[in-house]
Design a protein around this motif. Sequence first.
Motif, short mmCIF file in Angstrom:
data_model
loop_
_atom_site.label_atom_id
_atom_site.label_comp_id
_atom_site.label_asym_id
_atom_site.label_seq_id
_atom_site.Cartn_x
_atom_site.Cartn_y
_atom_site.Cartn_z
N ARG A 84 32.72 32.71 32.46
CA ARG A 84 32.33 33.96 33.12
C ARG A 84 32.85 33.99 34.56
NH1 ARG A 84 28.27 36.93 30.64
NH2 ARG A 84 27.25 35.91 28.86
N LEU A 85 32.67 32.90 35.27
CA LEU A 85 33.12 32.84 36.66
C LEU A 85 34.64 32.85 36.76
CD1 LEU A 85 30.52 30.26 38.02
CD2 LEU A 85 30.54 32.74 38.39
N ARG A 86 35.31 32.21 35.82
CA ARG A 86 36.78 32.21 35.84
C ARG A 86 37.33 33.62 35.62
NH1 ARG A 86 39.73 28.13 31.85
NH2 ARG A 86 38.60 29.46 30.38
N ARG A 87 36.69 34.38 34.73
CA ARG A 87 37.12 35.76 34.52
C ARG A 87 36.87 36.60 35.76
NH1 ARG A 87 34.89 34.79 29.32
NH2 ARG A 87 32.95 35.87 29.88
N ALA A 88 35.76 36.34 36.46
CA ALA A 88 35.49 37.06 37.71
C ALA A 88 36.58 36.77 38.74
CB ALA A 88 34.12 36.66 38.25
N TRP A 89 37.05 35.52 38.80
CA TRP A 89 38.12 35.15 39.72
C TRP A 89 39.42 35.87 39.36
CZ3 TRP A 89 39.68 33.89 44.16
CH2 TRP A 89 40.91 33.27 44.40
N GLN A 90 39.70 35.99 38.09
CA GLN A 90 40.91 36.69 37.67
C GLN A 90 40.87 38.17 38.08
OE1 GLN A 90 40.80 35.79 33.50
NE2 GLN A 90 41.83 33.80 33.73
N ARG A 91 39.68 38.77 38.02
CA ARG A 91 39.55 40.16 38.46
C ARG A 91 39.79 40.29 39.95
NH1 ARG A 91 35.26 39.98 34.64
NH2 ARG A 91 33.72 39.62 36.28
N LEU A 92 39.31 39.32 40.73
CA LEU A 92 39.54 39.35 42.17
C LEU A 92 41.03 39.21 42.49
CD1 LEU A 92 36.61 37.14 43.52
CD2 LEU A 92 36.78 39.63 43.56
N GLN A 93 41.71 38.35 41.77
CA GLN A 93 43.13 38.14 42.02
C GLN A 93 43.96 39.39 41.72
OE1 GLN A 93 43.46 34.46 39.56
NE2 GLN A 93 44.52 33.63 41.34
N ALA A 94 43.45 40.26 40.88
CA ALA A 94 44.19 41.47 40.52
C ALA A 94 44.04 42.58 41.55
CB ALA A 94 43.73 41.97 39.15
N ALA A 95 43.22 42.38 42.58
CA ALA A 95 43.00 43.43 43.59
C ALA A 95 44.27 43.71 44.37
CB ALA A 95 41.87 43.01 44.53
N THR A 96 44.44 44.95 44.76
CA THR A 96 45.65 45.34 45.51
C THR A 96 45.33 46.10 46.79
OG1 THR A 96 45.81 47.39 44.21
CG2 THR A 96 47.03 45.46 43.40
N GLU A 97 44.10 46.57 46.96
CA GLU A 97 43.75 47.40 48.11
C GLU A 97 43.33 46.51 49.29
OE1 GLU A 97 40.59 50.91 49.36
OE2 GLU A 97 40.94 50.46 47.25
N VAL A 98 44.17 46.41 50.29
CA VAL A 98 43.91 45.54 51.44
C VAL A 98 42.76 46.11 52.27
CG1 VAL A 98 44.87 44.66 53.58
CG2 VAL A 98 46.27 44.68 51.51
N GLY A 99 41.92 45.21 52.77
CA GLY A 99 40.78 45.61 53.59
C GLY A 99 39.58 46.02 52.77
N ARG A 100 39.66 45.86 51.47
CA ARG A 100 38.58 46.29 50.60
C ARG A 100 37.61 45.14 50.33
NH1 ARG A 100 39.20 47.31 44.20
NH2 ARG A 100 37.04 47.81 43.73
N LEU A 101 36.33 45.46 50.35
CA LEU A 101 35.31 44.49 49.99
C LEU A 101 35.27 44.39 48.46
CD1 LEU A 101 32.89 42.69 50.65
CD2 LEU A 101 31.49 44.74 50.81
N LEU A 102 35.56 43.20 47.93
CA LEU A 102 35.72 43.04 46.49
C LEU A 102 34.44 42.56 45.81
CD1 LEU A 102 39.19 41.27 46.50
CD2 LEU A 102 38.71 43.71 46.20
N ALA A 103 33.66 41.75 46.47
CA ALA A 103 32.43 41.22 45.88
C ALA A 103 31.38 41.13 46.97
CB ALA A 103 32.69 39.84 45.26
N ALA A 104 30.30 41.88 46.82
CA ALA A 104 29.27 41.91 47.85
C ALA A 104 27.92 42.23 47.25
CB ALA A 104 29.62 42.95 48.91
#
Length: 463
Positions: free
Chosen positions: A185-205
């Motif tokens: 589950r956590l590894r898949r969450a990391w893969q979703r974070l790596q796919a982010a492209t919008e700079v300056g965006r809060l990804l997990a909060a």
Amino acid sequence: MAQILLEMNPLELRAARLEGGRVVDLQVVPAGDGQPQEGDVFLGRVRRVDSDLQAAFVEIGAARDGYLDASDARPRSRRPLQRRLQEGQAILVQARHGALADKGAGLTMAVQLPGHRLVLTPTDSDLTVSRRIADAAERQRLRGVLAREAGDPDGGYAAQGPAGCILRTAAAGAAPAALLDEYDRLRRAWQRLQAATEVGRLLAADPLPALLRDWLQPGDAVLALDGTALAAARGWLQDFAPDTGLRLAGPADADASEALEEAVQQALEPLLPLASGARLSIVETPALTAIDLDSGSARGGASGSGALRLNLEAVTEIARQLRLRAIGGLVVIDFLRMRDPRHQAEMLAALRDTLAADPEVGQVLPFSPLGLVELVRRRRGPSLAERLLEPAAPVLRPAAAAALALRRLRAEQAAVQGRPLTLACPPDVARLLPPDRLAAAGVNATVTVDPAIPRHAPGIVPA
């Protein structure tokens, strides 16, 4: 067995851990205040690399750039930071701590994604086991479960295998399937974070998972004081702690709700009465927190044994208040004067023993020549008072006042069985309570502006 209380509305998360009906931990997290919190993950952009400081300033969409020290850059390298990072480069970073005073958040590229039994460390390949798991056979078993997942049957952890992890104390005794499911589950969450492209965006909060991860112990139960908290907690518990009892508070749980409210209010007061009649004065300043013990109406505080008795009583409450108030940095304590060195040694030992349960407390120094005790507690972000009160006066910030108004509206709504209400509050509070926010909180109310009403005393009447 302890009980964890959760209360949520669109403006605030409040949580408490109760042991024996007494609040021992407290968290109040304003929602959407724009300030980075510990654990938040961002796709940032390197704005500047300072070769002298060996640090980078990273744009993360907050009011102030975050600060990234060379030791927190990844991958690890002995090369100077200016040869590892370039201005304008997009990097995934996590807040080690929130913004403090006039400083931006401290950042790290060593992102950690917490679960209940383990913490994924995707930028490091190490596998570590909590030192609190003392049984050598159990430590080896746990290492073997995750080592096999990495494709290393000999029990090591392959450097080229999947992301590393830290096996927490809660992993002890866990079935291999439960550990591997959480790891995936956590590894898949990391893969979703790596796919982010919008700079300056809060990804997990989301502060709730971190709170449950840190507080939840075997046998604990979670009591949600509202439906929003129930829904938020249910998802995390189903994934990471499905055996945990979770229920919605009913009329019989009024004492628990009052305990949470009382703990928050008490933790904002500078004067704290003790059962003996003595009093603690707790004053936070930018440089340090000063705590003074006054014998007050207590008897016998001037004598040697009497002073020792009152000091020992204060020790327990001081340790509790440091946690509840989220006080960090230098703390200076002025206990009642004791001239007998044996009494001083006994009281200092009691203080150190009591504080040993607090993972944020560092060094506790002996009595100074002036009779003061100094200690250091790690600062993980703003204190409770800094979050909720204005800096110049003990007045609720507008967001905290709006959250208070929502809580009282909810309580009044239940009393009038859903009939419409009218809320009167000052303009800066009213702006934070638009109709859609009231509806999201399940409140049927109209807001009227009245500058004469104090923030801490909103007026609520039937419409």
